[in-house]
Design a protein around this motif. Structure first.
Motif, mmCIF file in Angstrom:
data_model
loop_
_atom_site.group_PDB
_atom_site.id
_atom_site.type_symbol
_atom_site.label_atom_id
_atom_site.label_comp_id
_atom_site.label_asym_id
_atom_site.label_seq_id
_atom_site.Cartn_x
_atom_site.Cartn_y
_atom_site.Cartn_z
ATOM 1 N N ILE A 93 0.829 -1.217 0.000
ATOM 2 C CA ILE A 93 0.000 0.000 0.000
ATOM 3 C C ILE A 93 0.864 1.268 0.000
ATOM 4 O O ILE A 93 0.584 2.206 -0.768
ATOM 5 C CB ILE A 93 -1.001 -0.019 1.174
ATOM 6 C CG1 ILE A 93 -1.982 -1.189 0.968
ATOM 7 C CG2 ILE A 93 -1.760 1.307 1.272
ATOM 8 C CD1 ILE A 93 -2.996 -1.369 2.099
ATOM 9 N N PRO A 94 1.929 1.364 0.825
ATOM 10 C CA PRO A 94 2.773 2.569 0.756
ATOM 11 C C PRO A 94 3.390 2.803 -0.633
ATOM 12 O O PRO A 94 3.476 3.943 -1.086
ATOM 13 C CB PRO A 94 3.862 2.294 1.802
ATOM 14 C CG PRO A 94 3.247 1.336 2.759
ATOM 15 C CD PRO A 94 2.350 0.475 1.934
ATOM 16 N N HIS A 128 -7.906 -1.968 5.965
ATOM 17 C CA HIS A 128 -9.027 -1.253 5.331
ATOM 18 C C HIS A 128 -8.900 0.254 5.550
ATOM 19 O O HIS A 128 -9.270 1.059 4.686
ATOM 20 C CB HIS A 128 -10.377 -1.775 5.845
ATOM 21 C CG HIS A 128 -10.695 -1.439 7.266
ATOM 22 N ND1 HIS A 128 -11.262 -0.249 7.636
ATOM 23 C CD2 HIS A 128 -10.509 -2.146 8.406
ATOM 24 C CE1 HIS A 128 -11.415 -0.229 8.951
ATOM 25 N NE2 HIS A 128 -10.968 -1.368 9.451
ATOM 26 N N TYR A 129 -8.331 0.649 6.700
ATOM 27 C CA TYR A 129 -8.103 2.068 6.978
ATOM 28 C C TYR A 129 -6.983 2.605 6.075
ATOM 29 O O TYR A 129 -7.083 3.709 5.521
ATOM 30 C CB TYR A 129 -7.740 2.251 8.450
ATOM 31 C CG TYR A 129 -7.623 3.697 8.884
ATOM 32 C CD1 TYR A 129 -8.753 4.487 9.051
ATOM 33 C CD2 TYR A 129 -6.374 4.272 9.127
ATOM 34 C CE1 TYR A 129 -8.645 5.826 9.449
ATOM 35 C CE2 TYR A 129 -6.254 5.592 9.522
ATOM 36 C CZ TYR A 129 -7.400 6.363 9.677
ATOM 37 O OH TYR A 129 -7.288 7.675 10.061
ATOM 38 N N GLU A 133 -7.414 5.647 3.418
ATOM 39 C CA GLU A 133 -6.653 6.895 3.593
ATOM 40 C C GLU A 133 -5.568 7.099 2.537
ATOM 41 O O GLU A 133 -5.353 8.226 2.066
ATOM 42 C CB GLU A 133 -5.999 6.905 4.989
ATOM 43 C CG GLU A 133 -6.994 6.934 6.143
ATOM 44 C CD GLU A 133 -7.744 8.262 6.229
ATOM 45 O OE1 GLU A 133 -7.075 9.311 6.275
ATOM 46 O OE2 GLU A 133 -8.992 8.232 6.239
ATOM 47 N N LEU A 134 -4.881 6.014 2.169
ATOM 48 C CA LEU A 134 -3.709 6.162 1.311
ATOM 49 C C LEU A 134 -3.995 5.956 -0.178
ATOM 50 O O LEU A 134 -3.192 6.369 -1.023
ATOM 51 C CB LEU A 134 -2.609 5.182 1.753
ATOM 52 C CG LEU A 134 -2.052 5.405 3.164
ATOM 53 C CD1 LEU A 134 -0.967 4.394 3.481
ATOM 54 C CD2 LEU A 134 -1.521 6.812 3.330
ATOM 55 N N LEU A 135 -5.118 5.322 -0.505
ATOM 56 C CA LEU A 135 -5.437 5.117 -1.919
ATOM 57 C C LEU A 135 -6.763 5.751 -2.323
ATOM 58 O O LEU A 135 -6.825 6.547 -3.262
ATOM 59 C CB LEU A 135 -5.448 3.614 -2.250
ATOM 60 C CG LEU A 135 -4.091 2.892 -2.180
ATOM 61 C CD1 LEU A 135 -4.254 1.414 -2.525
ATOM 62 C CD2 LEU A 135 -3.082 3.538 -3.113
ATOM 63 N N ILE A 136 -7.836 5.418 -1.601
ATOM 64 C CA ILE A 136 -9.162 5.874 -2.037
ATOM 65 C C ILE A 136 -9.302 7.394 -1.961
ATOM 66 O O ILE A 136 -9.702 8.045 -2.938
ATOM 67 C CB ILE A 136 -10.265 5.171 -1.217
ATOM 68 C CG1 ILE A 136 -10.267 3.672 -1.559
ATOM 69 C CG2 ILE A 136 -11.638 5.778 -1.510
ATOM 70 C CD1 ILE A 136 -11.216 2.843 -0.723
ATOM 71 N N ALA A 171 -10.385 -6.687 3.538
ATOM 72 C CA ALA A 171 -10.537 -5.225 3.557
ATOM 73 C C ALA A 171 -11.211 -4.741 2.276
ATOM 74 O O ALA A 171 -12.054 -3.832 2.310
ATOM 75 C CB ALA A 171 -9.171 -4.562 3.723
ATOM 76 N N LEU A 172 -10.848 -5.341 1.151
ATOM 77 C CA LEU A 172 -11.503 -4.992 -0.118
ATOM 78 C C LEU A 172 -13.005 -5.277 -0.041
ATOM 79 O O LEU A 172 -13.831 -4.479 -0.479
ATOM 80 C CB LEU A 172 -10.889 -5.792 -1.272
ATOM 81 C CG LEU A 172 -9.468 -5.421 -1.699
ATOM 82 C CD1 LEU A 172 -8.962 -6.409 -2.752
ATOM 83 C CD2 LEU A 172 -9.410 -3.997 -2.250
ATOM 84 N N TYR A 173 -13.344 -6.421 0.542
ATOM 85 C CA TYR A 173 -14.759 -6.796 0.683
ATOM 86 C C TYR A 173 -15.497 -5.791 1.577
ATOM 87 O O TYR A 173 -16.578 -5.311 1.241
ATOM 88 C CB TYR A 173 -14.860 -8.200 1.279
ATOM 89 C CG TYR A 173 -16.279 -8.639 1.549
ATOM 90 C CD1 TYR A 173 -17.087 -9.113 0.523
ATOM 91 C CD2 TYR A 173 -16.825 -8.555 2.831
ATOM 92 C CE1 TYR A 173 -18.395 -9.506 0.759
ATOM 93 C CE2 TYR A 173 -18.128 -8.940 3.085
ATOM 94 C CZ TYR A 173 -18.909 -9.416 2.031
ATOM 95 O OH TYR A 173 -20.207 -9.795 2.288
#
Length: 495
Positions: A93-94, A128-129, A133-136, A171-173
């Motif tokens: 994710i980073p 999921h957080y 925060e970092l993508l959506i 988390a995607l779900y």
């Protein structure tokens, strides 16, 4: 932002060569299906492409990324087992977030604000957080259409933490089923069909969150024949002097059909057979005849290539070069790809000697042609599995206890040696590798041995005796390990 997120530099579709790509004219149907999904805003936001090892998933991911790069925003992460940072899930994710920050100033501004408020978000928070925060949020700030942004995650099964991978799919779900939440991007994932991944994705498929494509639904026979015909025809032309007495078409239609059958739908087997046939030391037509009898996947290719390399290695007059087994052990067990220079230091040989030994393995290894500081890479990660399975590799099996112990001891010796050098020399690649992984190799050796045998090893004890406070400080300042590990070593270190 770069410093806080610490993205993996060689994990995206723009990573340095060699990079797998689909041969021209192959995988046309599946690529068209994926491109149709990208443009269809009413379709599922996530596409999962599965297939067995060597079926060409990464090549398809690469082609999709490159074909879309001019018209869309692309963020990508290509996992690869046994390559250090690229195999660690916590970097996913980073790394994607940093690529998103380069989409436009709005995305970067949002990320700077978020990381300014929570600089440890990507280490301490639930997945999921992190996703939110970092993508959506940064991607929403771009206000681009759904089909204009694609995130590609290739070879999900090759990450090193299956629990985090499972949490990621959950988390995607969670995000996709939340009220009024829609992913502001297309997410393209690939993996092998492993039970855990299949179970996790099944629920998302039933909920129409994930569109599922399997490469097993697409017959690759004609594609593989096209690839083999093209590559081997080119080989005939390149080696005209030795091939001028071999009539065309070469291979014959019958031979081409048999060779394609041996590949069994796997592009990695097909490409490895091509590399074997074009091996320099034997005539291509003789190699072709051997390849026609290789009917059990990659193992016969590995056996043939390593057998020949071992035989040639034993005939060398210089006894210092009789270390092919140790070279294979380093390549098979190293936690990340090592350069010729690094291997030479680990095995206490000259770089040119390591290159000479590696030349016999060119059919299964990617050996840098010009730079000894570039990593030696496996042509496919299945070579590591082969070498580490006694049932499959028989006499070429890597002795896990001895080989990990050898690497642990050599890493300890190098930490002691480099701790005494000046600052410029302290941070060479081999020194950093030794600092990062000596404990891993020691632990793996203990797991594969009777503890008492290893504890009585005089070479290991000599290396540990030399691990003084100066060495500990150098090791700790180089990689900053877990404080509990440092405390345990300080209690026992020989001042």
């Amino acid at each position: 932002l770069y410093h806080i997120l610490s993205p993996v530099g060689d994990a995206s579709h723009t990573r340095p060569e060699p990079v797998a790509r689909c041969h021209p004219g192959t995988r046309v149907e599946v690529i068209a299906e994926i491109e149709k999904w990208i443009e269809d805003s009413d379709d599922c936001p996530i596409l999962w492409l599965s297939g067995p090892a060597g079926s060409g998933k990464s090549a398809i991911s690469q082609i999709i990324a490159e074909r879309c790069a001019d018209k869309k925003k692309i963020a990508s992460f290509f996992f690869l087992r046994g390559t250090g940072e690229r195999s660690k899930f916590q970097h996913l994710i980073p790394t994607l977030a940093h690529q998103v920050s380069m989409f436009d100033s709005a995305a970067k501004s949002v990320l700077i604000d978020i990381m300014g408020n929570e600089p440890n978000l990507h280490h301490k928070k639930a997945l999921h957080y992190q996703l939110d925060e970092l993508l959506i949020k940064p991607i929403k700030a771009t206000e681009l259409e759904l089909s204009k942004i694609i995130i590609i995650i290739d070879a999900l099964d090759e990450c090193d933490d299956k629990e985090l991978m499972s949490q990621f799919i959950e988390a995607l779900y969670t995000i996709c089923k939340a009220c009024n939440v829609q992913l502001p991007f297309r997410l393209f994932l690939t993996s092998r069909v492993e039970q855990l991944i299949q179970e996790k994705f099944n629920r998302l498929i039933k909920q129409l969150v994930v569109k599922y494509l399997s490469l097993e639904y697409f017959d690759a026979t004609e594609d593989i024949e096209l690839y083999l015909k093209s590559e081997l025809s080119s080989l005939h032309e390149r080696k005209y002097i030795v091939m001028r007495h071999i009539p065309r078409p070469w291979p014959s239609e019958e031979q081409l059909e048999r060779l394609s059958g041996n590949a069994a739908g796997s592009f990695i087997i097909a490409s490895t057979l091509v590399k074997f046939i074009e091996t320099e030391k034997d005539h291509p037509d003789d190699n072709l005849k051997e390849a026609l009898d290789m009917t059990d996947g990659l193992d016969p290719v590995y056996h043939q290539v390593i057998s020949k390399a071992v035989q040639e290695n034993k005939t060398l007059q210089n006894k210092e070069l009789h270390i092919l087994d140790r070279v294979l052990a380093v390549i098979g067990l190293a936690k990340e790809p090592l350069s010729v220079t690094t291997i030479s230091v680990l095995l206490e040989r000259k770089s040119y000697q390591i290159v000479y030994i590696l030349l016999g393995l060119q059919a299964v290894l990617l050996i840098p042609e010009k730079d000894d500081d570039e990593p030696v890479r496996l042509f496919h990660t299945s070579l590591r599995d082969y070498l580490c399975s006694e049932q499959r590799s028989a006499q070429f099996y890597i002795n896990m206890k001895q080989s990990h112990a050898m690497l642990a001891i050599r890493c300890l010796q190098l930490i002691v040696e480099y701790s005494r050098k000046d600052d410029d020399a302290k941070y060479q690649d081999i020194a950093i590798y030794a600092c990062k992984y000596w404990l891993h190799h020691l632990n793996q050796s203990l797991k594969n041995a009777k503890n008492q045998d290893l504890l009585n090893d005089t070479t290991l004890n000599a290396a540990l005796d030399g691990f003084t406070l100066q060495s500990v400080i150098y090791w700790w300042t180089t990689i900053k390990p877990d404080m509990r590990i440092l405390e345990a070593i300080l209690v026992n270190v020989n001042y």
